[in-house]
Design a protein around this motif. Structure first.
Motif, PDB file in Angstrom:
ATOM      1  N   SER A 143      94.036  14.398  52.033  1.00 10.96           N
ATOM      2  CA  SER A 143      93.056  13.591  51.267  1.00 10.96           C
ATOM      3  C   SER A 143      94.093  12.262  51.185  1.00 10.96           C
ATOM      4  N   PHE A 144      95.659  13.216  50.691  1.00  9.11           N
ATOM      5  CA  PHE A 144      96.574  12.112  49.836  1.00  9.11           C
ATOM      6  C   PHE A 144      97.276  11.694  50.629  1.00  9.11           C
ATOM      7  N   VAL A 145      97.122  12.232  52.436  1.00  5.69           N
ATOM      8  CA  VAL A 145      98.356  12.090  53.251  1.00  5.69           C
ATOM      9  C   VAL A 145      97.860  10.930  54.541  1.00  5.69           C
ATOM     10  N   PHE A 146      96.370  10.925  54.399  1.00  5.66           N
ATOM     11  CA  PHE A 146      95.438   9.629  54.899  1.00  5.66           C
ATOM     12  C   PHE A 146      95.753   8.650  53.876  1.00  5.66           C
ATOM     13  N   VAL A 147      95.436   8.870  52.413  1.00  5.35           N
ATOM     14  CA  VAL A 147      95.803   7.449  51.985  1.00  5.35           C
ATOM     15  C   VAL A 147      97.479   7.314  51.573  1.00  5.35           C
ATOM     16  N   THR A 148      98.498   8.439  51.493  1.00  7.43           N
ATOM     17  CA  THR A 148      99.519   7.490  51.812  1.00  7.43           C
ATOM     18  C   THR A 148      99.591   6.875  53.154  1.00  7.43           C
ATOM     19  N   LEU A 149      99.574   7.318  54.393  1.00  7.22           N
ATOM     20  CA  LEU A 149      99.728   6.866  55.888  1.00  7.22           C
ATOM     21  C   LEU A 149      98.303   5.844  56.123  1.00  7.22           C
ATOM     22  N   GLY A 150      97.315   5.444  55.165  1.00  6.86           N
ATOM     23  CA  GLY A 150      96.468   4.453  55.117  1.00  6.86           C
ATOM     24  C   GLY A 150      97.492   2.901  54.421  1.00  6.86           C
ATOM     25  N   CYS A 151      97.443   3.112  53.114  1.00  7.02           N
ATOM     26  CA  CYS A 151      98.352   1.889  51.985  1.00  7.02           C
ATOM     27  C   CYS A 151      99.638   2.033  53.495  1.00  7.02           C
ATOM     28  N   PHE A 152     100.694   2.500  54.046  1.00  8.66           N
ATOM     29  CA  PHE A 152     102.138   2.154  54.035  1.00  8.66           C
ATOM     30  C   PHE A 152     101.324   1.585  56.264  1.00  8.66           C
ATOM     31  N   GLY A 153     100.361   2.046  56.781  1.00 14.28           N
ATOM     32  CA  GLY A 153     100.188   0.957  57.871  1.00 14.28           C
ATOM     33  C   GLY A 153      99.226   0.218  57.494  1.00 14.28           C
ATOM     34  N   ILE A 154      98.427  -0.694  56.957  1.00 18.59           N
ATOM     35  CA  ILE A 154      98.631  -1.688  56.642  1.00 18.59           C
ATOM     36  C   ILE A 154      99.417  -2.611  55.940  1.00 18.59           C
ATOM     37  N   SER A 155     100.084  -2.219  55.033  1.00 14.18           N
ATOM     38  CA  SER A 155     101.231  -2.726  54.531  1.00 14.18           C
ATOM     39  C   SER A 155     102.109  -3.537  55.837  1.00 14.18           C
TER      40      SER A 155
END
Length: 66
Positions: free
Chosen positions: A46-58
């Motif tokens: 879950s933390f991996v998905f949040v991290t990748l999601g934030c950096f991907g959107i940015s």
């Protein structure tokens, strides 16, 4: 200019690293003679998905504006 998504991504990455280290240490302590390493992958993923999601959107927003 501060990007909120990068801040959330770095915080999530830090928590993910702390959780992984804690999970490894407690697994080694409580494994005993079995030497069986049990990692709780649900919380870690879950933390991996949040991290990748934030950096991907940015990154997408940065590319989109150029």
């Amino acid at each position: 200019e501060i990007n909120e998504k990068n801040i959330i991504g770095f915080i999530s990455f830090g928590i993910m690293v702390m959780f992984a280290i804690t999970d490894l240490v407690t697994s080694f302590i409580y494994s005993g003679d079995d030497a069986y390493l049990l990692i709780n992958d649900t919380i870690y993923n879950s933390f991996v998905f949040v991290t990748l999601g934030c950096f991907g959107i940015s990154t997408f927003e940065k590319i989109k504006t150029k």
